[in-house]
Design a protein around this motif. Structure first.
Motif, short mmCIF file in Angstrom:
data_model
loop_
_atom_site.label_atom_id
_atom_site.label_comp_id
_atom_site.label_asym_id
_atom_site.label_seq_id
_atom_site.Cartn_x
_atom_site.Cartn_y
_atom_site.Cartn_z
N MET A 25 58.48 78.65 145.75
CA MET A 25 59.64 79.82 146.62
C MET A 25 60.02 80.44 146.25
N ILE A 26 59.94 81.57 147.26
CA ILE A 26 60.31 83.02 147.01
C ILE A 26 61.19 82.97 147.66
N THR A 27 61.80 85.03 147.71
CA THR A 27 63.20 84.39 149.05
C THR A 27 63.32 85.53 148.32
N LEU A 28 63.11 86.06 150.31
CA LEU A 28 63.27 87.20 150.70
C LEU A 28 64.50 87.86 152.13
N ASP A 29 65.51 88.59 151.38
CA ASP A 29 67.03 88.84 152.66
C ASP A 29 67.86 87.08 152.09
N GLY A 30 67.40 86.76 151.23
CA GLY A 30 68.51 85.52 151.02
C GLY A 30 67.87 84.10 151.19
N LYS A 31 66.91 84.52 152.09
CA LYS A 31 66.25 83.26 152.90
C LYS A 31 65.69 82.72 152.17
N ARG A 32 65.04 80.91 151.37
CA ARG A 32 63.83 80.69 150.41
C ARG A 32 62.46 80.61 151.51
N ILE A 33 61.76 80.73 150.96
CA ILE A 33 60.25 80.94 151.39
C ILE A 33 59.21 79.72 151.23
N GLU A 34 58.70 78.75 151.33
CA GLU A 34 58.08 77.64 150.68
C GLU A 34 56.48 78.47 150.59
N GLY A 45 51.79 77.20 165.28
CA GLY A 45 53.35 77.36 165.30
C GLY A 45 54.03 75.75 165.20
N LEU A 46 52.73 74.92 164.47
CA LEU A 46 53.84 73.52 164.63
C LEU A 46 53.26 73.44 162.64
N GLY A 47 52.59 74.17 162.02
CA GLY A 47 52.21 74.07 160.86
C GLY A 47 53.66 74.56 159.30
N CYS A 48 52.98 74.22 158.54
CA CYS A 48 53.29 73.88 157.18
C CYS A 48 52.78 74.44 156.10
N ALA A 107 35.02 76.18 147.28
CA ALA A 107 34.10 76.34 147.82
C ALA A 107 34.14 78.09 147.81
N THR A 108 34.53 79.28 147.87
CA THR A 108 34.59 80.58 147.46
C THR A 108 34.81 80.95 145.83
N GLY A 109 35.52 80.30 145.23
CA GLY A 109 35.97 80.78 143.69
C GLY A 109 36.99 81.51 143.99
N PHE A 110 37.59 82.33 145.10
CA PHE A 110 38.78 82.98 145.37
C PHE A 110 40.25 82.40 145.44
N GLY A 111 41.12 82.81 145.06
CA GLY A 111 42.15 81.96 145.31
C GLY A 111 42.66 82.23 146.63
N VAL A 112 43.57 80.63 146.84
CA VAL A 112 44.35 80.49 148.33
C VAL A 112 46.13 80.14 148.26
N PHE A 113 46.35 81.65 149.10
CA PHE A 113 47.87 81.79 148.91
C PHE A 113 48.75 81.25 150.59
N ALA A 114 49.57 80.07 150.23
CA ALA A 114 49.90 79.72 151.76
C ALA A 114 51.58 79.62 151.67
N TYR A 115 52.43 80.26 152.19
CA TYR A 115 53.28 79.85 152.95
C TYR A 115 54.40 79.37 154.00
N SER A 116 55.10 78.91 154.08
CA SER A 116 56.18 77.97 155.37
C SER A 116 56.57 78.91 155.62
N ARG A 117 56.48 79.64 156.88
CA ARG A 117 57.07 80.86 157.18
C ARG A 117 59.11 79.91 157.69
N LEU A 118 60.02 80.75 157.67
CA LEU A 118 61.57 80.32 158.56
C LEU A 118 60.95 79.47 158.61
N GLY A 119 61.88 78.52 158.92
CA GLY A 119 61.79 77.77 159.86
C GLY A 119 61.05 76.78 159.68
N TYR A 120 60.12 76.65 159.00
CA TYR A 120 58.83 75.58 158.68
C TYR A 120 59.35 74.95 157.47
N GLY A 121 58.53 73.71 157.29
CA GLY A 121 57.72 73.26 156.01
C GLY A 121 59.58 72.82 155.30
N THR A 122 59.74 73.90 154.18
CA THR A 122 60.79 73.52 153.13
C THR A 122 61.07 75.31 153.05
#
Length: 257
Positions: free
Chosen positions: A1-10, A30-33, A47-62
């Motif tokens: 989790m990261i926290t922005l403006d007091g809101k937790r983001i997965e 629009g319905l993902g996470c 496949a790329t050898g690169f890092g992959v970062f994902a986050y769930s927008r507020l209202g989605y996932g956890t």
């Protein structure tokens, strides 16, 4: 989790960190996470050898919920107010934004409206740049499936606040004011290469979507049409993975020492 403006983001990470390699930043539909990217991020990192970062927008996932109804401007708001701060919090140094559906629109809005030199390219899966009747019909059908079928139960496995996730997206798109939603003006301001993946049998949009980007953008635009519906990363996985990997390697051969 990261926290922005007091809101937790997965958030989630696969592969090397941002101090070691470029990052592919996944922006969900629009319905993902995070969880609904399934095994795709791991395959992309391998496949790329690169890092992959994902986050769930507020209202989605956890991630924490948001008030309803969402405004018609919710994708503009995410691009303007949230995405750059999420990249900051994750320590992203140089990246390609890989957006699917709503996430592709957010990526285009960000690249077309914010001068962020960390963003070296966009890989857009089933992007929306303007509203088509076929899309609104599919979204209306999704509402019926949610209210009378098993869609709510299936989504509830992935979203802590399933009604916020679904009704925030569905309500905004079916708001009569949304018919005027159009972000093609942002395309003319993108200054990094763009890869578009579009399914030929996409119930949410036609090939008119990628074609408008080819017409109005000044940046290099590549389009790959696939035998797929709305999720080419799952319905044409080999072709999608190959196209994104090749695009990413070409981008960072130019930018990396």
């Amino acid at each position: 989790m990261i926290t922005l403006d007091g809101k937790r983001i997965e958030t989630a990470w696969w592969g090397p960190g941002p101090d070691v390699a470029p990052t592919l930043v996944l922006l969900h539909e629009g319905l993902g996470c995070v969880a609904l990217w399934r095994g795709f991020p791991e395959k992309l990192a391998a496949a790329t050898g690169f890092g992959v970062f994902a986050y769930s927008r507020l209202g989605y996932g956890t991630s924490d919920p948001v008030p309803l109804p969402r405004p018609v401007s919710y994708m503009h708001d995410e691009a303007r107010d949230m995405l750059g701060r999420v990249l900051d919090a994750a320590g992203i140094r140089r990246c390609i934004l890989v957006g699917h559906s709503d996430g592709a629109s957010i990526a285009a809005l960000y690249a077309g409206g914010v001068q962020d030199f960390r963003v070296r390219g966009l890989a857009l899966l089933s992007p929306h740049y303007f509203v088509e009747a076929i899309c609104l019909d599919a979204i209306a059908q999704a509402r019926t499936a949610y209210e009378t079928g098993d869609l709510r139960a299936r989504l509830a496995r992935y979203h802590d606040n399933v009604d916020v996730a679904f009704r925030g997206w569905n309500g905004a798109w079916l708001d009569p004011a949304f018919r005027a939603w159009d972000i093609t003006d942002a395309l003319a301001h993108i200054r990094v290469p763009v890869l578009q993946l579009q399914g030929l049998d996409d119930p949410y949009g036609t090939v008119a979507q990628p074609h408008i980007a080819e017409e109005v953008a000044y940046c290099p635009v590549e389009t790959v049409l696939l035998d797929a519906k709305h999720a080419p990363q799952f319905e044409a996985p080999t072709e999608s993975l190959s196209a994104i990997t090749d695009f990413a390697h070409r981008i960072f051969r130019v930018h990396e020492p």
